[in-house]
Scaffold this active site. Structure first.
Site, mmCIF file in Angstrom:
data_model
loop_
_atom_site.group_PDB
_atom_site.id
_atom_site.type_symbol
_atom_site.label_atom_id
_atom_site.label_comp_id
_atom_site.label_asym_id
_atom_site.label_seq_id
_atom_site.Cartn_x
_atom_site.Cartn_y
_atom_site.Cartn_z
ATOM 1 N N CYS A 133 0.837 -1.199 0.000
ATOM 2 C CA CYS A 133 0.000 0.000 0.000
ATOM 3 C C CYS A 133 0.873 1.250 0.000
ATOM 4 C CB CYS A 133 -0.911 0.010 1.222
ATOM 5 S SG CYS A 133 -2.114 -1.334 1.279
ATOM 6 N N ASP A 140 -29.794 8.165 27.718
ATOM 7 C CA ASP A 140 -30.352 8.370 26.388
ATOM 8 C C ASP A 140 -31.002 7.054 25.962
ATOM 9 O OD1 ASP A 140 -30.791 9.544 23.811
ATOM 10 O OD2 ASP A 140 -29.062 8.424 23.072
#
Length: 739
Positions: A34, A432
């Site tokens: 890469c 939440d």
């Protein structure tokens, strides 16, 4: 110039010789191949002077000639199959202070280890020239270590003295320098003892405490930086003459017309002029389901346009936007919180004058009693060293480190050491809903839908990134009609042509044949499948409770804590979930500012809240709460803002962390008591002349070891449902705190 080029220019920084530099995050980099591919491709671009890949950090640094204009770096990387994200170079710089502390600690540790080894030989009976040689070698090791590692304390002490003040580093510096100076004097005069080991060991233990303290403090300062990454660099602004110009976000003024492409973030608060799309509003509501927007819809800065192009009108400048307001809320909520730290600071302020006075009086007293200057200085140095606040400095950080390890073993990351103290003080827990009490992933509710209709819907859903479509796509693989074409209508749904006619999967009003606003006809969590405008099937979705949610809620309630749900979701599903978990207090359809205001109102009434949330919209509430937790699946900003992040899906992390905090609070208090008791005993002994500087350094080290050993006793057990913790029995009086 392309939008990518404009963003590259805005995010770059100027170098010498007409060069500019950008840093990009490329998470797909995984091997040497890469590196070669990327560097070769980027270096070949016109205008690129240098391209370098860092495999360990998965970063690409590109330098390009400003005269040639921004190169197509992102486009090239994406064409090669690598996702690339622009980085703010200032955010990626390493912590220079931490690096300096670690280097100083390493030098002091190496020097102390070697000098102690030489001292053992002296203690074992080395005499004459051999003893003097060992002393000179110790001096040669100690001098550079003292200069390099001690400069952290010396510089701090000098700054204080120049202003006519004193701090904890003043007596430390005096004690270290006097011990070294006296040891050098004794070496020159062939005395049997020298105390180079005392001065360097003292620095080593002090640097341990200083480094741990810095690490814990810095971890609490990254939330606002994370939120700032959601701000767009700029946007394509349409001029009065129809021309298009990429404009930095800070230069966008109210009334400007902006072209917002799919995949771009809204730069400032704005109103949609034309177009239709789905918007990721997790920053605003915390809900995973995208919201449809069309002409007249109000957009908030930082939200993400998902599926279609929009033409919008700027309603505010960047500094007055919703995103900027969230950042200000977080900055205000992050300021000074640690009571233990304040206690240690007060002790440190008292320490310096008390120790200075004790050492001076010891010197004067021994001079009057014996007339021996060397003896008087030796006693004074012993007083300075033996009362060194190593144990006091380690009392809090060592417990924090051990607690962080215990939490990590259970998959809980502690980001802010002072959060342990605050967590032990809470009397209210606020949850939440989506992504916290639930997993935040819609799942299909099976309500008798025919398999052939499910197969059609799954085949359609496989062509969209909408969360409901993804939930349906999981059932793909069955029989489905051969589609000739599939088109996604942003904000509405999917339409496919087949031999049997037109299939539609999406919002109720649109799916049955309407081409208008596409508002739902019924439940907002309902998606219709139609054929040529005729109803075929309805699909409803649920969000499953997080594993262990019921047990965690029960354990926290039995620990004497008040519980409530704060959610941006609709009232009906929030109440349904809260009822199933036994949480009586529910607040639904809350905006981020309303959550923050609710927490601040609780604080105004004397309550201390633990906020457990995961969404972008929860970030200000997480920062405003007395202490906060979030799951690892939370948005990046939520993880940055929270004090604790739990990696496992089980919500049992919340009561376990609470148990750790209570145990840590007890151990911190014990450590403070040990440090105070040590000084009360050691100071009179040193003043009486019964210890040498070396014995004083060993005693000081022993007190530090005692504090560390006490911290290692931290082995809590999480509270379980049906068993209240004795430590929190007094907290039952806060039962109505969240109302």
């Amino acid at each position: 110039m392309s939008r990518g080029g404009d963003e590259l220019l805005l995010a770059s920084r100027t170098l010498s010789d007409g060069l500019r530099q950008n840093e990009l995050a490329v998470p797909g980099i995984h091997c040497g191949g890469c590196i070669q591919r990327i560097e070769r491709a980027l270096t070949a671009l016109p205008g690129v002077a240098h391209a370098r890949v860092n495999l360990s950090t998965k970063r690409v640094t590109v330098r390009w000639r400003a005269a040639d204009g921004p190169p197509a770096v992102r486009e090239t990387l994406e064409g090669m199959g690598y996702d690339a994200h622009l980085q703010h170079s200032a955010e990626d710089r390493p912590d220079a202070t931490l690096a300096a502390l670690i280097r100083a600690l390493a030098v002091a540790g190496f020097a102390a280890m070697n000098i102690m080894g030489l001292s053992v030989s002296v203690w074992s009976g080395a005499a004459g020239e051999t003893r003097d040689l060992f002393h000179w070698i110790s001096a040669a090791i100690a001098l550079p270590a003292l200069a390099y590692s001690g400069r952290i304390f010396f510089a701090s002490a000098w700054r204080a003295l120049r202003r006519g003040q004193t701090n904890m580093d003043v007596p430390i510096s005096i004690g270290v320098l006097l011990a070294f100076g006296m040891s050098l004097y004794d070496t020159l005069h062939h005395q049997p003892h020298a105390y180079f080991d005392a001065s360097i060991s003292l620095l080593f233990f002090l640097l341990i405490g200083r480094t741990l303290d810095h690490v814990m403090r810095e971890r609490a300062r990254t939330a606002v930086k994370g939120l700032s990454r959601l701000a767009a660099y700029g946007a394509m602004v349409v001029g009065e003459d129809g021309s298009q110009r990429y404009t930095p976000t800070e230069d966008i003024a109210p009334g400007m017309t902006i072209l917002l492409a799919a995949g771009e973030r809204v730069p400032v608060d704005a109103t949609v002029l034309s177009g239709r799309s789905d918007l990721d509003c997790a920053l605003l509501t915390g809900e995973s389901a995208p919201q449809a927007v069309t002409a007249g819809s109000v957009l908030r800065a930082g939200t993400l346009n998902l599926t279609g192009p929009l033409t919008i009108r700027a309603d505010a400048i960047a500094d007055d936007s919703f995103l900027a307001e969230m950042m200000r809320l977080m900055e205000a909520a992050e300021s000074g919180r640690s009571g233990y730290r304040r206690l240690a600071d007060r002790a440190a302020r008292l320490y310096a004058p008390v120790v200075h006075s004790a050492a001076l009086l010891s010197f004067i007293g021994w001079m009057l009693a014996t007339g021996d200057v060397h003896r008087a200085i030796t006693v004074a140095v012993a007083v300075l060293i033996i009362t060194c606040p190593c144990a006091l400095g380690l009392a809090v950080p060592m417990v924090q480190v051990i607690a962080a390890r215990r939490l990590y073993e259970r998959g809980i990351m502690m980001k802010d050491g002072s959060a342990l103290e605050r967590l032990s003080e809470v009397d209210t827990v606020l949850f939440d809903k989506t992504g916290t009490l639930t997993l935040g992933k819609p799942t299909l509710r099976h309500d008798g839908v025919a398999p052939e209709h499910l197969a059609v819907a799954a085949a359609l859903g496989a062509h969209s990134r909408h969360p409901y479509s993804r939930a349906l796509a999981a059932f793909a693989g069955g029989l489905s009609p051969g589609f000739h074409s599939i088109v996604e209508k942003p904000g509405l749904g999917l339409e496919a042509m087949a031999d049997g006619g037109a299939w539609r999967l999406g919002r109720a009003g649109w799916a049955v044949g309407g081409e208008g606003e596409g508002h739902d006809a019924g439940d907002a969590a309902e998606t219709l499948l139609t054929l040529n405008g005729r109803f075929v099937a309805a699909f409803r979705f649920d969000d499953d409770s997080r594993p262990g949610a019921a047990d965690a809620v029960a354990a926290l309630r039995d620990a004497g804590l008040s519980l409530a749900v704060l959610s941006g979701d609709r009232a009906a599903p929030v109440a349904r979930l809260a009822g199933s978990l036994g949480i009586a207090t529910v607040h639904a359809e809350m905006l981020p500012g309303e959550k923050t205001a609710h927490i601040q109102a609780l604080a105004g009434r004397g309550h201390k809240a633990l906020m457990v949330g995961d969404g972008l919209n929860d970030a200000p509430a997480l920062a405003a709460a007395h202490v906060s937790m979030t799951p690892a699946t939370a948005a990046d900003v939520g993880r940055q803002a929270a004090d604790f992040v739990f990696l496992r899906p089980d919500l049992d992390a919340v009561p376990f962390a609470f148990a750790v905090s209570v145990a840590a609070r007890r151990l911190v208090r014990e450590n403070f008591a040990l440090a105070v008791a040590y000084n009360l005993i050691a100071l009179p002994v040193a003043i009486a002349g019964f210890v040498t500087p070396l014995i004083a350094a060993l005693a000081m080290s022993g007190s530090s070891i005692l504090v560390v050993a006490n911290a290692l006793r931290l082995r809590p057990r999480a509270p379980r449902a049906g068993r209240a913790r004795p430590e929190t029995a007094g907290q039952h009086r806060f039962a109505a705190a969240a109302r």
